[in-house]
Design a protein around this motif. Structure first.
Motif, short mmCIF file in Angstrom:
data_model
loop_
_atom_site.label_atom_id
_atom_site.label_comp_id
_atom_site.label_asym_id
_atom_site.label_seq_id
_atom_site.Cartn_x
_atom_site.Cartn_y
_atom_site.Cartn_z
N ALA A 198 29.65 39.15 38.72
CA ALA A 198 28.68 39.48 37.40
C ALA A 198 29.12 40.55 36.63
N LEU A 199 29.47 41.69 37.27
CA LEU A 199 29.87 42.84 36.76
C LEU A 199 30.83 42.78 35.74
N TYR A 200 31.71 41.89 36.11
CA TYR A 200 33.22 41.84 35.41
C TYR A 200 33.35 40.59 34.62
N GLN A 201 33.01 40.76 33.18
CA GLN A 201 32.99 39.57 31.89
C GLN A 201 34.19 39.13 31.96
N ARG A 202 35.44 40.07 32.05
CA ARG A 202 36.83 39.68 31.85
C ARG A 202 37.66 40.26 32.86
N PRO A 203 37.66 39.42 33.87
CA PRO A 203 38.57 39.86 35.09
C PRO A 203 40.13 39.82 34.45
N GLU A 204 40.78 40.84 35.00
CA GLU A 204 42.37 40.67 34.54
C GLU A 204 43.12 40.40 35.87
N TRP A 205 43.00 38.91 36.23
CA TRP A 205 43.64 38.53 37.36
C TRP A 205 45.18 38.52 37.36
N ASP A 206 45.80 38.59 36.14
CA ASP A 206 47.13 38.72 36.05
C ASP A 206 47.67 40.16 36.10
N ASP A 207 46.86 41.29 35.93
CA ASP A 207 47.29 42.74 36.00
C ASP A 207 47.39 43.33 37.20
N ASP A 212 55.10 36.59 44.07
CA ASP A 212 54.88 36.74 45.54
C ASP A 212 53.32 37.33 45.64
N GLN A 213 53.20 38.05 44.45
CA GLN A 213 51.58 38.63 44.68
C GLN A 213 50.44 37.94 43.91
N HIS A 214 50.72 36.54 43.72
CA HIS A 214 49.44 35.77 43.16
C HIS A 214 48.49 35.45 44.18
N ALA A 215 48.87 35.57 45.42
CA ALA A 215 47.81 35.36 46.40
C ALA A 215 46.98 36.57 46.53
N PRO A 257 47.27 57.10 34.43
CA PRO A 257 47.08 55.99 34.68
C PRO A 257 48.28 55.21 35.23
N TRP A 258 47.98 54.17 36.43
CA TRP A 258 48.73 53.16 36.64
C TRP A 258 49.18 52.39 35.49
N GLN A 259 50.38 52.17 35.37
CA GLN A 259 50.99 51.17 34.37
C GLN A 259 50.45 49.72 34.43
N THR A 260 50.25 49.15 33.47
CA THR A 260 49.69 47.72 33.52
C THR A 260 51.08 46.98 33.77
N SER A 261 51.18 45.89 34.60
CA SER A 261 51.99 45.07 34.76
C SER A 261 51.55 43.86 35.18
N ARG A 262 52.33 42.76 35.03
CA ARG A 262 51.92 41.30 35.53
C ARG A 262 52.36 41.45 37.10
N LEU A 263 51.55 40.54 37.67
CA LEU A 263 51.83 40.28 39.20
C LEU A 263 52.81 39.70 39.50
N GLU A 272 51.57 57.61 42.27
CA GLU A 272 51.74 57.76 40.79
C GLU A 272 51.80 56.27 40.23
N ASN A 273 51.98 55.23 41.02
CA ASN A 273 51.82 53.95 40.54
C ASN A 273 51.24 53.10 41.66
N ASN A 274 51.17 51.77 41.13
CA ASN A 274 50.38 50.69 41.92
C ASN A 274 51.12 50.32 43.15
N GLN A 275 52.47 50.50 43.35
CA GLN A 275 53.30 49.80 44.33
C GLN A 275 53.01 50.20 45.60
N PRO A 276 52.39 51.40 46.07
CA PRO A 276 52.13 51.38 47.61
C PRO A 276 50.75 50.76 47.78
N ALA A 277 49.93 50.61 47.00
CA ALA A 277 48.55 49.65 47.22
C ALA A 277 49.14 47.99 47.43
N LEU A 278 50.08 47.81 46.31
CA LEU A 278 50.24 46.39 46.38
C LEU A 278 51.00 46.08 47.66
N SER A 279 51.95 46.89 48.07
CA SER A 279 52.49 46.70 49.18
C SER A 279 51.77 46.56 50.70
#
Length: 188
Positions: free
Chosen positions: A136-145, A116-119, A107-113, A171-178
């Protein structure tokens, strides 16, 4: 591990939720057997001429979290993405249900945004506001993750499937976030 494979024209990633309509007998059997043999959602590859292997290799193991009889009499299920997996081999059973040998991907590690990624989270919140049935599918969105936000974007963003597959295999979320940060800057 061996999983039944449910090919779609959409991606689902861990933490993602998707309603599905089940009408083909092979997939009705897949749902009936879900307690003893899990299944994975995989993306169709229309470029692959051999119908047996017309799936991209990165899939997501899912769990049924709800089911209902739909007004049209079909079975409706809602699935939750559990983990990414790579299909290493596949075959077809007598009724046409495809089954694959898959290896789980970490799994991709959980980390806070980052600041500069809050947008990215804010823009995703805008998507949720524009599509209340999706929200409506997401009762508890994880906006900070960062991983949760990146994975929801990869599910809805209209980018080439090959690019999504490459990002999903990372292997992690960095390429997607970039990529997402670059796309957001380019659109403003």
């Amino acid at each position: 591990m061996k999983l039944a494979l449910f090919p779609l024209s959409a991606h689902l990633l861990p933490g993602g939720i998707m309603p599905l309509r089940i009408f083909e007998p092979r997939y009705q059997r897949m749902v009936a057997e879900a307690q003893t043999r899990e299944f994975a959602l995989c993306m169709l590859d229309p470029r692959q001429p051999e119908a047996m292997r017309n799936m991209y290799p990165i899939a997501t193991r899912v769990r049924i979290v709800d089911f209902d009889l739909l007004p049209d009499g079909l079975l409706g299920i809602t699935v939750l993405g559990v983990e990414r997996a790579r299909i290493t081999d596949l075959w077809q059973e007598s009724d046409g249900l495809r089954v694959g040998e898959v290896e789980p991907l970490p799994p991709w590690q959980t980390s806070r945004l980052n600041a500069d990624q809050h947008a990215l989270a804010k823009a995703l919140q805008d998507v949720f506001e524009d599509y209340p049935e999706y929200a409506a599918l997401y009762q508890r969105p994880e906006w900070d993750d960062a991983s949760w936000v990146a994975q929801r974007w990869l599910e809805v963003l209209p980018i080439p499937v090959e690019q999504k597959q490459w990002l999903m295999a990372a292997e992690n979320n960095q390429p997607a976030l970039s990529l997402l940060s670059g796309l957001l800057v380019a659109s403003h």
